[in-house]
Design an enzyme around this catalytic site. Structure first.
Site, PDB file in Angstrom:
ATOM      1  N   ASN A   1       0.855  -1.190   0.000  1.00 21.60           N
ATOM      2  CA  ASN A   1       0.000   0.000   0.000  1.00 21.60           C
ATOM      3  C   ASN A   1       0.891   1.240   0.000  1.00 21.60           C
ATOM      4  O   ASN A   1       1.518   1.565   1.004  1.00 21.60           O
ATOM      5  CB  ASN A   1      -0.900  -0.019   1.245  1.00 21.60           C
ATOM      6  CG  ASN A   1      -1.794   1.202   1.333  1.00 21.60           C
ATOM      7  OD1 ASN A   1      -1.932   1.968   0.372  1.00 21.60           O
ATOM      8  ND2 ASN A   1      -2.416   1.398   2.483  1.00 21.60           N
TER       9      ASN A   1
ATOM     10  N   LYS B   1       0.017   4.300  -0.270  1.00 26.28           N
ATOM     11  CA  LYS B   1      -0.635   5.444   0.390  1.00 26.28           C
ATOM     12  C   LYS B   1      -0.457   6.710  -0.460  1.00 26.28           C
ATOM     13  O   LYS B   1      -0.507   6.634  -1.695  1.00 26.28           O
ATOM     14  CB  LYS B   1      -0.115   5.600   1.820  1.00 26.28           C
ATOM     15  CG  LYS B   1      -0.258   4.297   2.630  1.00 26.28           C
ATOM     16  CD  LYS B   1       0.027   4.469   4.102  1.00 26.28           C
ATOM     17  CE  LYS B   1      -0.107   3.132   4.817  1.00 26.28           C
ATOM     18  NZ  LYS B   1       0.043   3.264   6.282  1.00 26.28           N
TER      19      LYS B   1
ATOM     20  N   HIS C   1      -9.301   0.696   5.217  1.00 26.97           N
ATOM     21  CA  HIS C   1      -8.000   0.870   5.873  1.00 26.97           C
ATOM     22  C   HIS C   1      -8.168   1.777   7.087  1.00 26.97           C
ATOM     23  O   HIS C   1      -9.021   2.662   7.108  1.00 26.97           O
ATOM     24  CB  HIS C   1      -6.989   1.466   4.892  1.00 26.97           C
ATOM     25  CG  HIS C   1      -5.586   1.467   5.405  1.00 26.97           C
ATOM     26  ND1 HIS C   1      -5.113   2.435   6.270  1.00 26.97           N
ATOM     27  CD2 HIS C   1      -4.554   0.599   5.219  1.00 26.97           C
ATOM     28  CE1 HIS C   1      -3.858   2.168   6.567  1.00 26.97           C
ATOM     29  NE2 HIS C   1      -3.489   1.064   5.952  1.00 26.97           N
TER      30      HIS C   1
ATOM     31  N   GLU D   1      -6.684   4.260   8.102  1.00 24.88           N
ATOM     32  CA  GLU D   1      -6.634   5.702   7.817  1.00 24.88           C
ATOM     33  C   GLU D   1      -7.952   6.196   7.242  1.00 24.88           C
ATOM     34  O   GLU D   1      -8.357   7.348   7.474  1.00 24.88           O
ATOM     35  CB  GLU D   1      -5.453   5.994   6.890  1.00 24.88           C
ATOM     36  CG  GLU D   1      -4.119   5.859   7.624  1.00 24.88           C
ATOM     37  CD  GLU D   1      -2.971   5.396   6.745  1.00 24.88           C
ATOM     38  OE1 GLU D   1      -3.086   5.455   5.508  1.00 24.88           O
ATOM     39  OE2 GLU D   1      -1.951   4.950   7.313  1.00 24.88           O
TER      40      GLU D   1
ATOM     41  N   GLU E   1      -4.775  -5.214  10.631  1.00 29.54           N
ATOM     42  CA  GLU E   1      -3.755  -4.184  10.842  1.00 29.54           C
ATOM     43  C   GLU E   1      -3.996  -3.493  12.180  1.00 29.54           C
ATOM     44  O   GLU E   1      -4.848  -2.613  12.279  1.00 29.54           O
ATOM     45  CB  GLU E   1      -3.812  -3.151   9.720  1.00 29.54           C
ATOM     46  CG  GLU E   1      -3.481  -3.704   8.355  1.00 29.54           C
ATOM     47  CD  GLU E   1      -3.140  -2.579   7.385  1.00 29.54           C
ATOM     48  OE1 GLU E   1      -2.019  -2.587   6.851  1.00 29.54           O
ATOM     49  OE2 GLU E   1      -3.981  -1.698   7.180  1.00 29.54           O
TER      50      GLU E   1
ATOM     51  N   GLY F   1       3.001   2.256  11.001  1.00 29.19           N
ATOM     52  CA  GLY F   1       3.888   3.408  10.860  1.00 29.19           C
ATOM     53  C   GLY F   1       4.549   3.862  12.137  1.00 29.19           C
ATOM     54  O   GLY F   1       5.190   4.910  12.181  1.00 29.19           O
TER      55      GLY F   1
ATOM     56  N   SER G   1       3.907  -2.167  10.383  1.00 31.73           N
ATOM     57  CA  SER G   1       5.365  -2.075  10.504  1.00 31.73           C
ATOM     58  C   SER G   1       6.072  -3.374  10.121  1.00 31.73           C
ATOM     59  O   SER G   1       7.033  -3.796  10.770  1.00 31.73           O
ATOM     60  CB  SER G   1       5.762  -1.624  11.921  1.00 31.73           C
ATOM     61  OG  SER G   1       5.272  -0.326  12.184  1.00 31.73           O
TER      62      SER G   1
END
Length: 252
Positions: free
Chosen positions: A12, A14, A96, A98, A169, A175, A215
């Site tokens: 991904n 992003k 996702h 986000e 996730e 991240g 990560s």
């Protein structure tokens, strides 16, 4: 049964990339030896979907990072599954963290997107995962099962599960440099598979691939990839780096 689920690695990208940087990533993916027993899909920003699809070897899949719940209409800034398919792209990431936590997408909306994307013929990568405070409050399963239920309720036909790859996730690991231990990843993946067996079917639970994301790096991918219920990875930042090849080849 884990041996029958083809290992899967998604990248991904992003909100990252330019034609120049994509050219380099594509060159690496096209020219370096990828494990033929691993299915690979990359997700560039929507502006670069067609560009990436045209340049990438056909055996590597391409995914949109998001799509809307309608084919067309007055939805400024959105893209539809029909548009994604029209440019030769077969996958879409949905839900996702986000999208959930930065853009405020609800379980209900994500479920509607799942239903529409599947009805349009796309393969989907729906994402689930808990935040740090939810894990610390021992709500990991409660949160993940709730998110997974909304997804499962919108897979209308059992046959459509063949076009679903679930990504777990943990939000606290995305991240941040923190990563679930292999044992933590296996525990929740096993629980998700048990939920599918109880609430969908035993066959779906055995066949659906469940990815770990959060990560993932070249340093930790091999140990994570040995877990029996971890069927691959959805990789963020590392998918923009040369080490993505090492992650794809985690089981070699």
């Amino acid at each position: 049964m884990a041996d029958q689920r083809k290992f899967f690695v998604g990248g991904n990208w992003k909100l990252n990339g330019s034609k120049a940087s994509i050219d380099q990533i594509v060159k690496d993916l096209n020219e370096k030896g990828l494990n033929p027993n691993t299915e690979v899909v990359v997700a560039p920003p929507s502006l670069y979907l067609a560009y990436t699809r045209e340049k990438l070897n056909k055996q590597i899949g391409v995914a949109a990072q998001n799509s809307y719940k309608a084919e067309k209409g007055a939805f400024t800034g959105e893209i539809s599954p029909a548009m994604i398919k029209d440019i030769g792209v077969e996958w879409v990431i949905l839900g996702h963290s986000e999208r959930r936590h930065v853009f405020g997408e609800s379980n209900k909306l994500i479920g509607e997107k799942v239903a529409h994307a599947l009805s349009a013929g796309l393969h989907i990568l729906p994402c689930i995962g808990e935040k740090l405070e939810e894990r610390e409050a021992n709500k990991t399963e409660e949160v993940c099962f709730s998110q997974l239920k909304e997804i499962a309720d919108n897979v209308k036909n059992v046959a459509d599960w063949s076009r679903v790859v679930v990504a777990y996730e943990p939000v606290w690991a995305i991240g941040t440099g923190k990563v679930a231990t292999p044992a933590q990843a296996q525990e929740i993946h096993h629980s998700l598979r048990q939920w599918l067996a109880k609430n969908v079917s035993a066959d779906v639970a055995k066949s659906v691939r469940i990815l770990y994301g959060g990560s993932v790096t070249a340093d930790n991918c091999k140990e994570l990839g040995t877990q029996p219920d971890v069927d691959g990875f959805l990789v963020g930042g590392a998918s923009l780096k040369p080490e993505f090849i090492n992650i794809i080849n985690a089981r070699q």
